[in-house]
Scaffold this motif. Sequence first.
Motif, PDB file in Angstrom:
ATOM      1  N   THR A 189       0.849  -1.187   0.000  1.00  0.00           N
ATOM      2  CA  THR A 189       0.000   0.000   0.000  1.00  0.00           C
ATOM      3  C   THR A 189       0.889   1.242   0.000  1.00  0.00           C
ATOM      4  O   THR A 189       2.064   1.187   0.385  1.00  0.00           O
ATOM      5  N   PRO A 190       0.359   2.385  -0.438  1.00  0.00           N
ATOM      6  CA  PRO A 190       1.150   3.622  -0.348  1.00  0.00           C
ATOM      7  C   PRO A 190       1.646   3.874   1.075  1.00  0.00           C
ATOM      8  O   PRO A 190       2.777   4.336   1.282  1.00  0.00           O
ATOM      9  N   GLU A 191       0.805   3.538   2.052  1.00  0.00           N
ATOM     10  CA  GLU A 191       1.182   3.770   3.447  1.00  0.00           C
ATOM     11  C   GLU A 191       2.361   2.896   3.864  1.00  0.00           C
ATOM     12  O   GLU A 191       3.307   3.370   4.515  1.00  0.00           O
ATOM     13  N   SER A 192       2.324   1.607   3.486  1.00  0.00           N
ATOM     14  CA  SER A 192       3.400   0.704   3.895  1.00  0.00           C
ATOM     15  C   SER A 192       4.710   1.043   3.192  1.00  0.00           C
ATOM     16  O   SER A 192       5.789   1.004   3.793  1.00  0.00           O
ATOM     17  N   ILE A 193       4.629   1.392   1.921  1.00  0.00           N
ATOM     18  CA  ILE A 193       5.831   1.749   1.159  1.00  0.00           C
ATOM     19  C   ILE A 193       6.431   3.042   1.683  1.00  0.00           C
ATOM     20  O   ILE A 193       7.650   3.135   1.924  1.00  0.00           O
ATOM     21  N   ASN A 194       5.598   4.052   1.904  1.00  0.00           N
ATOM     22  CA  ASN A 194       6.100   5.336   2.394  1.00  0.00           C
ATOM     23  C   ASN A 194       6.683   5.216   3.791  1.00  0.00           C
ATOM     24  O   ASN A 194       7.685   5.873   4.114  1.00  0.00           O
ATOM     25  N   ALA A 195       6.069   4.376   4.629  1.00  0.00           N
ATOM     26  CA  ALA A 195       6.590   4.182   5.991  1.00  0.00           C
ATOM     27  C   ALA A 195       7.962   3.530   5.950  1.00  0.00           C
ATOM     28  O   ALA A 195       8.875   3.912   6.707  1.00  0.00           O
ATOM     29  N   PHE A 196       8.130   2.539   5.078  1.00  0.00           N
ATOM     30  CA  PHE A 196       9.440   1.893   4.941  1.00  0.00           C
ATOM     31  C   PHE A 196      10.492   2.894   4.489  1.00  0.00           C
ATOM     32  O   PHE A 196      11.593   2.974   5.056  1.00  0.00           O
ATOM     33  N   ILE A 197      10.179   3.661   3.447  1.00  0.00           N
ATOM     34  CA  ILE A 197      11.151   4.614   2.905  1.00  0.00           C
ATOM     35  C   ILE A 197      11.510   5.667   3.952  1.00  0.00           C
ATOM     36  O   ILE A 197      12.694   6.019   4.127  1.00  0.00           O
ATOM     37  N   ALA A 198      10.522   6.161   4.674  1.00  0.00           N
ATOM     38  CA  ALA A 198      10.779   7.183   5.688  1.00  0.00           C
ATOM     39  C   ALA A 198      11.718   6.655   6.766  1.00  0.00           C
ATOM     40  O   ALA A 198      12.665   7.343   7.182  1.00  0.00           O
ATOM     41  N   ALA A 199      11.468   5.419   7.218  1.00  0.00           N
ATOM     42  CA  ALA A 199      12.325   4.840   8.258  1.00  0.00           C
ATOM     43  C   ALA A 199      13.736   4.590   7.732  1.00  0.00           C
ATOM     44  O   ALA A 199      14.734   4.829   8.430  1.00  0.00           O
ATOM     45  N   GLU A 222      10.540  -0.654  -9.527  1.00  0.00           N
ATOM     46  CA  GLU A 222       9.401   0.153  -9.078  1.00  0.00           C
ATOM     47  C   GLU A 222       9.697   0.787  -7.724  1.00  0.00           C
ATOM     48  O   GLU A 222       9.368   1.949  -7.475  1.00  0.00           O
ATOM     49  N   MET A 223      10.328   0.019  -6.842  1.00  0.00           N
ATOM     50  CA  MET A 223      10.684   0.548  -5.528  1.00  0.00           C
ATOM     51  C   MET A 223      11.664   1.699  -5.653  1.00  0.00           C
ATOM     52  O   MET A 223      11.564   2.701  -4.938  1.00  0.00           O
ATOM     53  N   ALA A 224      12.612   1.576  -6.573  1.00  0.00           N
ATOM     54  CA  ALA A 224      13.566   2.657  -6.797  1.00  0.00           C
ATOM     55  C   ALA A 224      12.846   3.946  -7.167  1.00  0.00           C
ATOM     56  O   ALA A 224      13.214   5.041  -6.714  1.00  0.00           O
ATOM     57  N   GLY A 225      11.808   3.828  -7.998  1.00  0.00           N
ATOM     58  CA  GLY A 225      11.029   4.997  -8.376  1.00  0.00           C
ATOM     59  C   GLY A 225      10.398   5.678  -7.175  1.00  0.00           C
ATOM     60  O   GLY A 225      10.402   6.917  -7.072  1.00  0.00           O
ATOM     61  N   TYR A 226       9.872   4.868  -6.248  1.00  0.00           N
ATOM     62  CA  TYR A 226       9.277   5.439  -5.033  1.00  0.00           C
ATOM     63  C   TYR A 226      10.337   6.150  -4.187  1.00  0.00           C
ATOM     64  O   TYR A 226      10.078   7.210  -3.607  1.00  0.00           O
ATOM     65  N   ILE A 227      11.526   5.559  -4.099  1.00  0.00           N
ATOM     66  CA  ILE A 227      12.586   6.150  -3.281  1.00  0.00           C
ATOM     67  C   ILE A 227      13.054   7.476  -3.867  1.00  0.00           C
ATOM     68  O   ILE A 227      13.175   8.482  -3.154  1.00  0.00           O
ATOM     69  N   PHE A 228      13.329   7.487  -5.161  1.00  0.00           N
ATOM     70  CA  PHE A 228      13.758   8.735  -5.792  1.00  0.00           C
ATOM     71  C   PHE A 228      12.713   9.834  -5.604  1.00  0.00           C
ATOM     72  O   PHE A 228      13.046  10.991  -5.309  1.00  0.00           O
ATOM     73  N   TRP A 255       7.937  -9.080  -1.659  1.00  0.00           N
ATOM     74  CA  TRP A 255       7.662  -8.523  -2.982  1.00  0.00           C
ATOM     75  C   TRP A 255       8.606  -9.144  -4.009  1.00  0.00           C
ATOM     76  O   TRP A 255       8.201  -9.517  -5.107  1.00  0.00           O
ATOM     77  N   ALA A 256       9.866  -9.306  -3.642  1.00  0.00           N
ATOM     78  CA  ALA A 256      10.850  -9.892  -4.550  1.00  0.00           C
ATOM     79  C   ALA A 256      10.513 -11.342  -4.894  1.00  0.00           C
ATOM     80  O   ALA A 256      10.741 -11.795  -6.020  1.00  0.00           O
ATOM     81  N   VAL A 257       9.975 -12.080  -3.933  1.00  0.00           N
ATOM     82  CA  VAL A 257       9.550 -13.463  -4.199  1.00  0.00           C
ATOM     83  C   VAL A 257       8.484 -13.486  -5.288  1.00  0.00           C
ATOM     84  O   VAL A 257       8.531 -14.304  -6.220  1.00  0.00           O
ATOM     85  N   VAL A 258       7.523 -12.589  -5.202  1.00  0.00           N
ATOM     86  CA  VAL A 258       6.459 -12.509  -6.207  1.00  0.00           C
ATOM     87  C   VAL A 258       7.039 -12.141  -7.570  1.00  0.00           C
ATOM     88  O   VAL A 258       6.678 -12.726  -8.597  1.00  0.00           O
TER      89      VAL A 258
END
Length: 285
Positions: free
Chosen positions: A7-17, A56-62, A148-151
Amino acid sequence: MKPTYLTPESINAFIAAALAEDVGDGDHSSLAAIPANAQNQARLLVKGDGILAGVEMAGYIFKAVDPQLELDVMMQDGATMKYGDVAFTVKGKAQSILTAERLVLNCMQRMSGIATHTHYLASLIAGTGAKLLDTRKTTPNFRLMEKWAVVIGGGENHRFGLYDMVMLKDNHIDYAGGIREAITATHTYLQAKGKNLKIEVETRNLEEVQQVLGTGGINRIMLDNMSTDMMREAVAIIGGKYETEASGGITEETIRAVAECGVDYISVGALTHSIKSIDLSLKAF
């Protein structure tokens, strides 16, 4: 389809931490050495063979570091990569590229390693009907990326955590006083809490399989550390009444034989806990 835990929330929380851990009160190397208005570009260089994951994750981080950074993607998640490939380029504020660099690489290198090994093991059981699962044997605070990588690599996710499925393992059963007691107590608990969760029960031998069948009210039976002969017999005894999952010490040398026992799923902890990252590099050009 993207896994529901992404979810946007889970991804953003990971990146923030992760950025808080790495950047702290500032990327002082970049702030000190690079002019604030400098604009540059870099490319993601592949330095190993395998399955690419984390684009895709890299895009969120940048984007989280600097919404003005522009990503030009040449290779998508799940693509077969080889040494020398360029997965993407990024351009924009030089300080921002450098600040995001290590988090992007840390995620992509490990995710690509997991996706690559998952793809390999999945290929070994192709055509058997068995599906490859991960486990909860993940790196604390990095489970989101690892599953996510497993999928991306062609596997499937088991439960994400302790909250989204009931798994009655040997210690639960021993503490509860037996298989019947553990299953009965679980039903009482779920009803009281108003929860509708699937129930899986671990078994170590044919006697325990029979005990589960005699009790019922579950969804999947785990066949843990059984020989292939015992596993085949267990699958025959279960007779399709419940899903079956093989687990415990399964390697690339044994996974095909396990799959040919007729199980529905094979869970492999090594997908996430014993993986070598694939070398990637973000280079200015």
